[in-house]
Design an enzyme around this catalytic site. Structure first.
Site, PDB file in Angstrom:
ATOM      1  N   THR A  24       0.840  -1.202   0.000  1.00 31.73           N
ATOM      2  CA  THR A  24       0.000   0.000   0.000  1.00 31.73           C
ATOM      3  C   THR A  24       0.874   1.250   0.000  1.00 31.73           C
ATOM      4  O   THR A  24       0.642   2.200  -0.747  1.00 31.73           O
ATOM      5  CB  THR A  24      -0.929   0.023   1.237  1.00 31.73           C
TER       6      THR A  24
ATOM      7  N   TRP B 114       2.681   1.573  -3.317  1.00 30.09           N
ATOM      8  CA  TRP B 114       1.749   1.983  -4.379  1.00 30.09           C
ATOM      9  C   TRP B 114       1.671   3.507  -4.458  1.00 30.09           C
ATOM     10  O   TRP B 114       1.535   4.076  -5.535  1.00 30.09           O
ATOM     11  CB  TRP B 114       0.353   1.405  -4.080  1.00 30.09           C
ATOM     12  N   HIS B 115       1.798   4.159  -3.301  1.00 32.52           N
ATOM     13  CA  HIS B 115       1.666   5.608  -3.278  1.00 32.52           C
ATOM     14  C   HIS B 115       2.843   6.329  -3.910  1.00 32.52           C
ATOM     15  O   HIS B 115       2.734   7.502  -4.252  1.00 32.52           O
ATOM     16  CB  HIS B 115       1.449   6.118  -1.842  1.00 32.52           C
ATOM     17  N   GLY B 116       3.941   5.651  -4.062  1.00 31.38           N
ATOM     18  CA  GLY B 116       5.064   6.305  -4.714  1.00 31.38           C
ATOM     19  C   GLY B 116       6.345   5.517  -4.589  1.00 31.38           C
ATOM     20  O   GLY B 116       6.533   4.762  -3.637  1.00 31.38           O
TER      21      GLY B 116
ATOM     22  N   PHE C 273       0.610   9.444  -7.885  1.00 31.55           N
ATOM     23  CA  PHE C 273       0.618   8.053  -7.431  1.00 31.55           C
ATOM     24  C   PHE C 273       0.242   7.071  -8.523  1.00 31.55           C
ATOM     25  O   PHE C 273      -0.231   7.431  -9.549  1.00 31.55           O
ATOM     26  CB  PHE C 273      -0.311   7.902  -6.227  1.00 31.55           C
TER      27      PHE C 273
END
Lengths: 354, 458
Positions: free
Chosen positions: B306, B309-311, B458
Site C-alpha cells: 500500500t 503503491w503511493h510512490g 501516485f
C-alpha cells in the site's frame, strides 16, 4: 422540480460562459493587470499544450477582472485573510508583502556595488542612498517584513557614505497603489542629499502637473476595485530647458515623457521609465559639477529635482546595461557618484549587471 | 487535463454533454470512450498507447481466461499489468537503490510515469482476477470494456472502480434530472473542496518556511487537511461526473478524520484502494485465518505494498509499514482499550494520522527526524515565530472551514433543517449556492496559478 432547476441552471451557466468565451474577441493587452495576455495557442501534440490552453482560457475568460475582484474581495472580506497573493490593504494603501530577507541577494548586491566602484577613480566621491519599500512605513507589526536592520548593516559594510532617509520619509510619501514614492514629496530628500553631497539646497518652486487616472502596480495585483489616484510631475525652467539624451530613445529629449501617462505604467512619465543610460545637461547650472547615479526606478522621479544643482547628471540603470556597454560613453573622473536603490531591488538583485 | 480547470469545466464538459445527450443510445459508450481518450491524450499525449494497449490486452486475456480457465493465462495477465506498472513507476527507484547499495553509477531511464497508471492497472488486475475466479463473465464487447477501463471520471485518480459495480450500467443506464442533479451536487462540492480549500491550504504550506516548534506541529496537520480535501474532492468530482452519465461509483471517502481508530480510518480513507488490497492481496495470502505470525506477515506485506503503491520512494514504504504496525497493535490489544474511551480514541487517531502525513510528505528520513527534533524541542528553533502567527491569523477562517468541512456536521444540520418548516428556504437556496460556488471556484482558478492534484503522483 428542484433537481430540474439545479440541472438547468448548471448547464445554462457553463454553456453561457463557453459561448461568451468563444464570441468575445480576445484581448492582447490587459491594462488592469499591466501585461499582455495569452492568445490561442497553436496546437502541438505534447503534454505542455493543455497548460498553454488552460492559461489562454483563464486569461481570456469573460469578465476576468470581475472574477479577480470577486476573489480579492472574498479573500479579504469573507475569508478574512490578511493578504491576497501577498498584497494587503491598510488605510487605503495597497502594500505588497516583501518577506524574508534574501541574504544571497544582498551579498550579490554588495559585490555588484564593489564591482562598480572598481570603475571609479580616487577623485570620485561615492554615496549610497537606500530607499525603504513602503512596507517599512505600514505602521503595523503584524505584517511580515524583511529584516531591515540586517539589510542596512550589510550595506554599511560597503563603507560608503550612507544617506539614511528612513526617518525622513512617511507612508504618505508613497503612492497608495504603487511601489514608488511621490515626486512632489521628495524635496526633503533633496535637502538631505544636499547635506551629504555638499550642494546648497534652494527652495525651488515648481509647476505641478497632475494625471488623475493613475493606478499603480499593486492595484493590478490586488484584485480589488478602488478609485484612481493622482500622479504629479513637477516642472520649472531648469527642468524644461535641460537637455536629455536617452541612449535607447534618441527621439525623446525631455525629462518627462507624457506619452507614457496613458500607458501600462504612468510612472514611466519620469525619465521614460526603464532606461539604461541617460545624460541630462543643465546649461543654466551655476557650477560645473557632475553627478553619476547608479540607480533603479525610484531615482527616475527624484533626479529631475536634482538637475538644478548639477551641470550634468548621468543615470545608469545597471539592470539594463553592463559596464562594457557604457565604458566608452562616460569618463569617470571627479564626479559625485550616488548609488540609489530600493530595498526591493537589493533583496532581489540578481538582475544587476557589473 | 484536470477537472479543476477552466478548459474542462467550460469547454470539455459542455461539448461532451452536447455530443453524449444528442447521440442515440447505442453510440453513447462510443462518445464516452472517445472523450475519455481525448481527456487522457490532452494530459498525457505520449502515453495514450499505453492505455489503449492495456485495454486491448486485458480485454483479450479476460476472454481467454474465461474460455480456457487456466491459471497460466491469469499469471501472464497479472505479469503484464504488474510489469507495466513496475517499469513506468519503479524502474528509476530500483536503479537509484542498486546504485546506492553497490556503489555503482547505473544510468536512470529517461521516463516519466503515465498519469493514472496506478489506478487503471489496478482496475485491470482486479478484472482479470475476478474473471478467473468466475465472479463474473468476461466482457464480450470491446467498446464496453474500453469504456470501463478508460472512463475519464475515474481514469487518472480513481476511485478504483470494480467492473462488477458498473457492468450493468455499461450496457443499460438511465440519466434523469434527479441523477444528473445529484452528479452536479457532488461535482461542485468536489471542485469547491479542491479549489477553495485544498489549494488554499497548499498555498499556506508553501508560505511556512521559517522553523518553529508550532510550525513543525502544524505543517503535517495542515497537510492532512490539504490532502484530504484534494483527494476526496477529486473522488467527489469523479463520482459526480459518473452520476451525470448514469454510472454509480462506490464511495471512496467517509469522513476519515472523525475515525475512532486507525482500523476505522482505513475503512473511511481511500476505500476503493484498501478494499482492493484486502480482496486481491490480503485474503489470497490467507487473511486472518492463519497462524498469528503468518497473519502479521500478511498485514505487513499488504501495507508495504500500500505504501509502495503511493510512490516509488522510501518514505511511502515507511508510511505503509507504519500503518501496518499500528493496525496490528490495534488488533492485538489496543482497540479494546480505545473502545472504552470517549474522546481519547479520537485524539489518538488524529495524532497517528497527522504523524503519518509527516512521513508521507517528507522527502527523506532525515527530514522526518529533523522535524521531530523541532517538535520535541531538541533543536534551536523557537517555540513560535512571527511568520506562523501571521499566517495562522490570515488563514484562520479557512482552517476553521476545513475542520468543520472534514466532519459531517453541516450535512447533519441541513438534514435537520429539512425536517422543519425551513425546508423551503433550503430548497430555494440550494441551486443559488451551486452557482455561487461555481462563480467563486472560477474566480479562484482565474486568480491562481496552476495546481495539479496531489494524487496524480501516485
Amino acid at each position: 422540480m428542484k433537481n430540474k432547476i439545479i440541472t438547468l441552471s448548471f448547464l445554462l451557466y457553463i454553456f453561457l460562459f463557453a459561448f461568451l468565451g468563444i464570441i468575445i474577441k480576445d484581448k492582447e493587452i490587459s491594462y488592469e493587470e499591466r501585461r499582455t495576455l495569452s492568445l490561442f495557442p497553436q496546437f502541438r501534440y505534447d503534454s505542455t499544450y493543455i497548460n498553454k490552453l488552460e492559461k489562454y482560457v483563464l486569461e481570456q475568460f469573460p469578465f476576468r477582472n470581475t472574477f479577480r475582484n470577486i476573489k480579492g474581495n472574498f479573500s479579504y472580506k469573507v475569508l478574512n485573510k490578511l493578504d491576497n497573493n501577498n498584497i494587503y490593504l491598510k488605510d487605503n494603501y495597497i502594500y505588497k508583502m516583501e518577506y524574508r530577507v534574501n541574504e544571497k541577494s544582498i551579498d550579490y548586491f554588495v559585490k555588484n556595488i564593489n564591482k562598480l566602484r572598481s570603475l571609479l577613480t580616487e577623485n570620485n566621491k561615492t554615496y549610497i542612498m537606500i530607499i525603504p519599500d513602503k512596507n517599512y512605513y505600514n505602521g503595523e507589526d503584524l505584517f511580515l517584513n524583511i529584516d531591515y536592520d540586517y539589510l542596512y548593516e550589510e550595506i554599511n559594510k560597503l563603507n560608503i557614505s550612507n544617506i539614511d532617509i528612513r526617518n525622513i520619509l512617511t507612508k504618505e510619501d508613497y503612492y497608495e497603489t504603487d511601489t514608488h514614492w511621490r515626486q512632489e514629496s521628495l524635496d526633503k530628500v533633496v535637502k538631505e542629499l544636499s547635506k551629504e553631497l555638499n550642494f546648497s539646497y534652494q527652495n525651488v518652486s515648481y509647476e505641478k502637473h497632475s494625471y488623475n487616472n493613475f493606478y499603480g502596480v499593486y492595484y493590478s495585483e490586488a484584485g480589488i476595485k478602488r478609485k484612481p489616484e493622482t500622479l504629479t510631475f513637477l516642472t520649472n525652467e531648469v527642468i524644461n530647458k535641460a537637455k536629455v539624451n536617452y541612449l535607447e530613445n534618441s527621439q525623446l529629449q525631455t525629462v518627462y515623457n507624457i506619452n507614457k501617462l496613458g500607458g501600462f505604467d504612468p510612472y514611466e512619465v519620469y525619465l521614460d521609465g526603464a532606461s539604461a543610460y541617460i545624460e541630462i545637461t543643465n546649461d543654466m547650472a551655476q557650477n560645473n559639477r557632475e553627478l553619476v547615479v547608479f540607480r533603479d526606478s525610484f531615482a527616475s522621479s527624484l533626479t529631475p529635482l536634482l538637475i538644478n544643482y548639477y551641470h550634468k547628471i548621468t543615470l545608469i540603470d545597471n539592470r539594463y546595461i553592463s559596464s562594457n556597454d557604457y565604458k566608452n560613453l562616460i569618463n569617470f573622473d571627479n564626479q559625485d557618484v550616488l548609488f540609489i536603490y530600493s530595498t526591493l531591488v537589493i533583496n532581489s538583485s540578481y538582475s544587476l549587471k557589473g | 487535463m484536470i477537472f479543476s480547470s477552466a478548459v474542462f469545466i467550460y469547454y470539455f464538459l459542455p461539448i461532451l454533454f452536447l455530443c453524449y445527450f444528442l447521440v442515440p443510445k447505442k453510440l453513447k459508450n462510443f462518445v464516452l470512450l472517445l472523450f475519455s481518450l481525448l481527456f487522457y491524450t490532452l494530459g498525457e499525449p505520449e502515453y495514450i498507447l499505453v492505455l489503449l494497449l492495456s485495454c486491448l490486452i486485458n480485454y483479450f486475456f479476460g476472454l481467454l481466461i474465461e474460455k480456457k480457465g487456466k491459471k497460466r493465462y491469469l499469471i501472464i495477465a497479472i505479469l503484464y499489468n504488474t510489469l507495466q506498472l513496475i517499469f513506468f513507476k519503479y524502474t528509476n527507484f530500483f536503479i537509484d537503490n542498486i546504485n546506492l547499495l553497490f556503489n555503482i553509477n547505473a544510468q536512470k531511464i529517461p521516463i516519466k510515469m503515465p498519469i493514472g497508471i496506478s489506478f487503471f492497472t489496478f482496475q485491470a488486475l482486479g478484472y482479470v482476477i475476478d474473471v478467473y475466479r468466475k465472479r463474473y463473465k468476461a466482457e464480450r464487447n470491446l467498446l464496453n470494456f474500453m469504456t470501463y477501463l478508460s472512463m475519464f471520471p475515474q481514469l487518472i485518480a480513481g476511485p478504483i472502480v470494480r467492473y462488477s459495480d458498473i457492468s450493468k450500467e455499461l450496457k443499460e443506464r438511465k440519466v434523469t434530472f434527479d441523477t444528473f442533479a445529484m452528479g452536479i451536487r457532488r461535482f461542485i462540492f468536489g471542485l469547491a473542496k479542491k479549489v477553495l480549500l485544498a489549494n488554499t491550504l497548499g498555498e499556506l504550506l508553501k508560505y511556512l518556511v521559517s522553523s518553529s516548534v508550532l510550525t513543525s506541529i502544524l505543517k503535517p496537520i495542515i497537510f492532512t487537511f490539504q490532502i484530504y480535501f484534494d483527494f476526496s474532492g477529486y473522488s467527489d468530482m469523479a463520482i459526480g461526473l459518473g452520476r451525470m452519465f448514469g454510472f454509480t461509483f462506490l464511495e471512496n471517502f467517509n469522513y476519515p478524520l472523525i475515525a475512532s481508530s486507525i482500523t476505522d480510518f482505513w475503512r473511511r480513507w481511500h476505500i476503493s484502494l484498501s478494499s482492493w488490497f484486502r480482496d486481491y492481496i490480503y485474503i489470497p495470502l490467507g487473511g486472518n485465518r492463519v497462524k498469528k505470525i503468518r497473519w502479521i506477515f500478511n498485514i505487513m506485506v499488504v501495507w508495504f505494498l500500500t505504501g509502495f503503491w503511493h510512490g516509488a520512494s522510501w518514505n511511502f514504504i515507511l508510511w505503509g509499514l507504519y500503518f501496518g504496525a499500528i493496525l496490528i497493535t490495534e488488533k492485538l490489544f489496543l482497540a479494546k482499550y480505545l473502545e472504552k474511551t470517549k474522546v481519547l480514541k479520537y485524539i489518538y487517531t488524529l495524532i497517528i494520522i497527522f504523524f503519518s502525513f509527516l512521513i508521507f510528505s517528507s522527502n527523506s528520513l532525515g527530514d522526518i527526524t529533523s522535524e521531530l527534533k523541532i517538535i520535541f524541542g531538541l533543536s534551536k528553533a523557537p517555540l513560535i515565530n512571527k511568520e506562523i502567527i501571521y499566517y495562522l491569523r490570515s488563514y484562520l477562517v479557512i482552517i476553521i472551514i476545513s475542520v468543520i468541512g472534514s466532519t459531517p456536521i453541516i450535512k447533519k444540520i441541513i438534514i435537520k433543517i429539512k425536517e422543519t418548516k425551513f425546508k423551503k428556504i433550503i430548497d430555494i437556496m440550494e441551486p443559488i449556492t451551486y452557482i455561487m460556488l461555481l462563480v467563486l471556484i472560477t474566480a479562484f482558478l482565474i486568480d491562481e496559478s496552476f495546481n495539479p492534484f496531489l494524487y496524480f503522483r501516485f
